[in-house]
Design a protein around this motif. Structure first.
Motif, PDB file in Angstrom:
ATOM      1  N   SER A   1      -2.940  27.083 -27.952  1.00 35.97           N
ATOM      2  CA  SER A   1      -2.499  26.035 -28.886  1.00 35.97           C
ATOM      3  C   SER A   1      -1.250  25.322 -28.371  1.00 35.97           C
ATOM      4  N   ASP A   2      -0.323  26.057 -27.764  1.00 37.18           N
ATOM      5  CA  ASP A   2       0.877  25.433 -27.192  1.00 37.18           C
ATOM      6  C   ASP A   2       0.517  24.573 -25.979  1.00 37.18           C
ATOM      7  N   PHE A   3      -0.392  25.057 -25.163  1.00 38.50           N
ATOM      8  CA  PHE A   3      -0.820  24.312 -23.982  1.00 38.50           C
ATOM      9  C   PHE A   3      -1.490  22.997 -24.388  1.00 38.50           C
ATOM     10  N   VAL A   4      -2.352  23.048 -25.410  1.00 39.94           N
ATOM     11  CA  VAL A   4      -3.013  21.840 -25.908  1.00 39.94           C
ATOM     12  C   VAL A   4      -1.982  20.854 -26.447  1.00 39.94           C
ATOM     13  N   ASP A   5      -0.981  21.344 -27.172  1.00 36.96           N
ATOM     14  CA  ASP A   5       0.085  20.463 -27.676  1.00 36.96           C
ATOM     15  C   ASP A   5       0.786  19.741 -26.543  1.00 36.96           C
ATOM     16  N   ILE A   6       1.086  20.448 -25.461  1.00 36.30           N
ATOM     17  CA  ILE A   6       1.743  19.825 -24.312  1.00 36.30           C
ATOM     18  C   ILE A   6       0.860  18.733 -23.721  1.00 36.30           C
ATOM     19  N   LEU A   7      -0.411  19.040 -23.535  1.00 38.38           N
ATOM     20  CA  LEU A   7      -1.327  18.051 -22.963  1.00 38.38           C
ATOM     21  C   LEU A   7      -1.465  16.819 -23.856  1.00 38.38           C
ATOM     22  N   GLU A   8      -1.601  17.037 -25.169  1.00 36.17           N
ATOM     23  CA  GLU A   8      -1.769  15.918 -26.100  1.00 36.17           C
ATOM     24  C   GLU A   8      -0.540  15.032 -26.165  1.00 36.17           C
ATOM     25  N   LYS A   9       0.631  15.628 -26.109  1.00 39.57           N
ATOM     26  CA  LYS A   9       1.860  14.864 -26.193  1.00 39.57           C
ATOM     27  C   LYS A   9       2.269  14.270 -24.851  1.00 39.57           C
ATOM     28  N   GLY A  10       1.675  14.781 -23.776  1.00 43.46           N
ATOM     29  CA  GLY A  10       2.043  14.307 -22.455  1.00 43.46           C
ATOM     30  C   GLY A  10       3.484  14.617 -22.113  1.00 43.46           C
ATOM     31  N   GLU A  11       3.988  15.710 -22.660  1.00 42.30           N
ATOM     32  CA  GLU A  11       5.389  16.073 -22.450  1.00 42.30           C
ATOM     33  C   GLU A  11       5.648  16.500 -21.027  1.00 42.30           C
TER      34      GLU A  11
END
Length: 108
Positions: free
Chosen positions: A96-106
């Motif tokens: 879930s944290d990895f997906v958040d990073i990918l979605e936000k493009g952080e």
């Protein structure tokens, strides 16, 4: 659906990967992939390394403690090293944290 197929489908769906569906197992193929990642999914009912689980619990306590101190939300990571190896270093992150990073493009 078998548990391991469901695990592969979950990873593929959440990470935007193509799940390789095979009927012929005579050749080696990845479980899931796209232009950036190749994923080998593993599912275990028992034997999930307790070390990883305990490390995440510890890290999440530190994430909460630091957040209370400075208001910065951090992502917990677990670093693993295979003893007596030079290239045996790994980072484990919750999906879930990895997906958040990918979605936000952080960028980190």
């Amino acid at each position: 659906m078998k548990a391991w197929k469901n695990t592969e489908e979950t990873f593929a769906s959440m990470l935007g990967l193509k799940r390789v569906k095979r009927t012929d197992y005579s050749s080696s193929e990845p479980d899931c992939y796209n232009n950036f990642f190749v994923l080998e999914a593993k599912e275990r009912k028992q034997g999930f390394p307790r070390l990883i689980e305990k490390a995440f619990e510890q890290c999440e306590r530190y994430v909460d403690k630091l957040y209370k101190k400075d208001g910065i939300k951090r992502i917990p990571l677990v670093g693993l090293h295979k003893w007596h190896t030079v290239n045996g270093y790994y980072v484990v992150i919750k999906l879930s944290d990895f997906v958040d990073i990918l979605e936000k493009g952080e960028k980190v």
